[in-house]
Design an enzyme around this catalytic site. Structure first.
Site, mmCIF file in Angstrom:
data_model
loop_
_atom_site.group_PDB
_atom_site.id
_atom_site.type_symbol
_atom_site.label_atom_id
_atom_site.label_comp_id
_atom_site.label_asym_id
_atom_site.label_seq_id
_atom_site.Cartn_x
_atom_site.Cartn_y
_atom_site.Cartn_z
ATOM 1 N N GLY A 1 -6.598 -9.676 -7.118
ATOM 2 C CA GLY A 1 -5.417 -9.718 -6.255
ATOM 3 C C GLY A 1 -4.665 -8.401 -6.157
ATOM 4 O O GLY A 1 -3.510 -8.380 -5.737
ATOM 5 N N LYS B 1 3.614 5.193 1.545
ATOM 6 C CA LYS B 1 4.574 5.490 0.474
ATOM 7 C C LYS B 1 4.918 6.983 0.458
ATOM 8 O O LYS B 1 6.079 7.371 0.281
ATOM 9 C CB LYS B 1 3.984 5.050 -0.871
ATOM 10 C CG LYS B 1 3.764 3.526 -0.927
ATOM 11 C CD LYS B 1 2.851 3.110 -2.072
ATOM 12 C CE LYS B 1 2.551 1.624 -2.061
ATOM 13 N NZ LYS B 1 1.454 1.229 -2.942
HETATM 14 N N1 HSE Z 1 -2.167 -2.685 -2.721
HETATM 15 C C1 HSE Z 1 -1.115 -1.954 -3.300
HETATM 16 C C2 HSE Z 1 -1.698 -1.159 -4.465
HETATM 17 C C3 HSE Z 1 -0.030 -2.874 -3.792
HETATM 18 O O1 HSE Z 1 -2.856 -1.345 -4.792
HETATM 19 O O2 HSE Z 1 -1.020 -0.322 -5.030
HETATM 20 C C4 HSE Z 1 1.300 -2.244 -3.896
HETATM 21 O O3 HSE Z 1 1.707 -1.557 -2.768
#
Ligand code: HSE
Length: 443
Positions: free
Chosen positions: A189, A207
């Site tokens: 997940g 980000k």
């Molecule tokens: N899919 C993202 C990660 C989750 O793997 O960092 C958090 O943004």
């Protein structure tokens, strides 16, 4: 005691439920610290009947998140729906226009529409806070907005995607292939609904777009980021990096380029094996900031997960409960500078190159010449025999001319120079496949 602060939460997935639990478990402490109670007054989610591990018995249910966003019975709209368009965008815009404060964890929404939303927040004298949008539980937004405001930031970089770091860590520690480890990350997940967002570098770029704006006072400019994913990293690169004293990480990096522009890039990067960032393994994230006064800071922590992300969302709610007042991107929108992109060709640094070179007289000399012609100086060259050329392997010492793996580390050069050299090497016909090139980040 001041009147309670009423939340309307849209999206009750793992983060939403984690937030409700956090507010329930810490109610007494928070009420004393803030001088007012925080209550979950209303909620909205796609499926009302889904069992959730949190107490929503006192919250009014809204089927429509936009109606919730505009409800006069809430003070803060907490957006945990996700996605850069659709209900998340419509609801956040509606909340701000209706004069509700907004707290969101939505990195894609801010990367695409951050400046416009900040403008709406300003017009309505509302907060737009998003600590959870970058690096989960790591308080990097507040660090930039508040703690480091007295610094000129020269560079900000970090491991901004847990899925990629998990994959690269497992490939390195367990010598397992990329596809197999990606499947495990999906089972656990960690990956986004569409894992190409993770492995293609786009999640990290969302980000980085936010961090770049905060660090350099520029407009959020997702499309100006140079993005490469980790799909092209092979076990051969992981092994070679280890032998040469490096680890491979997917980094997001933004810095002030010598030309005056902003160099913003997400790509697999080699970092020295014994650096602090190399030690950040698994799904853990980190963000490093080079400030002119403080020096380099490294913040390390969970980049995702129900409780850690809820902790970041709660910190924004707490700020608003205390009066808030910091513009979303630190300065008023009118003072954000246009993002001036420094092209990737301007990038200066050292490079790792892996070549599959036909093992014939003059091949290495030709390669070295192509590098030298463009002023690229080599720090190390390692040539390995292919498996078929190893003594005792079937086929004896291998056919003359069969490719050998050559790994090079260059001294600092420009991206334009190394790209030019590699194009020339490819067109000379001494290599059997496209050269692999990985940037080495100085730290
Ligand atoms: N899919 C993202 C990660 C989750 O793997 O960092 C958090 O943004």
């Amino acid at each position: 005691m001041t009147a309670p602060l009423k939340l309307g939460i849209a999206g009750l997935g793992t983060v939403g439920a984690g937030l409700v639990r956090l507010l329930t478990d810490n109610r007494e402490h928070l009420t004393i610290a803030l001088g007012r109670e925080i209550v979950v007054a209303a909620v909205s989610a796609r499926d009302r009947s889904k069992p959730r591990d949190c107490d929503l018995s006192k919250a009014v249910w809204f089927d429509d998140p936009v109606a919730l966003a505009m409800s006069p019975d809430i003070d803060i709209f907490v957006e945990l729906i996700g996605g850069d368009e659709g209900p998340a965008r419509v609801a956040v815009e509606a909340a701000l226009k209706a004069g509700r404060h907004v707290v969101t964890a939505n990195k894609a929404l801010l990367a695409r529409h951050g400046v416009a939303l900040a403008g709406l927040a300003e017009e309505s004298h509302c907060a737009l806070d998003f600590e959870a949008a970058v690096a989960g539980g790591i308080p990097i937004i507040k660090t930039l907005r508040e703690s480091l405001l007295g610094n000129r930031i020269e560079r900000i970089y970090g491991i901004l995607n847990g899925t990629c770091n998990f994959i690269l860590t497992k490939m390195q520690e367990e010598s397992r292939p990329f596809g197999e480890v990606l499947a495990e990350a999906q089972r656990l997940g960690y990956a986004e609904a569409d894992p190409t967002f993770d492995i293609g570098g786009f999640d990290a770029a969302h980000k980085l777009a936010i961090l770049t704006s905060l660090a350099f006072g520029t407009e959020v400019a997702f499309d100006e980021i140079h993005v490469e994913g980790i799909e092209k990293i092979t076990q051969a690169d992981i092994t070679a990096a280890d032998e040469l004293g490096y680890r491979i990480k997917l980094l997001g990096v933004a810095l002030r380029a010598p030309s005056g522009g902003i160099e913003a890039r997400v790509h697999p990067t080699m970092v020295p094996k014994h650096s602090a960032i190399a030690e950040v393994s698994g799904v853990t994230n980190c963000v490093a900031v080079d400030g002119d006064r403080v020096g380099t800071l490294l913040l390390v922590g969970p980049g995702a997960g129900s409780e850690a992300t809820a902790s970041a969302v709660a910190s924004d709610i707490i700020d608003i409960a205390r009066g808030g007042g910091v513009p979303p991107f630190i300065v008023p929108v009118a003072h954000l500078k246009p993002h001036r992109r420094a092209e990737i060709g301007e990038h200066q640094g050292a490079y790792y190159v892996r070549l599959s070179v036909y093992d014939k007289p003059g091949a290495m000399a030709a390669i070295a010449k192509r590098m030298g012609d463009r002023g690229v100086s080599l720090e190390s060259i390692v040539q390995r025999r292919t498996k078929s050329a190893l003594p005792g392997a079937s086929g004896g010492r291998g056919a003359p001319g069969a490719p050998a793996t050559v790994t090079l580390i260059t001294h600092e050069t420009t991206e334009e120079a190394i790209r030019g050299a590699l194009e020339a090497i490819e067109s000379d016909g001494n290599v059997s496949e496209k050269p692999q090139m990985i940037r080495i980040e100085a730290m």
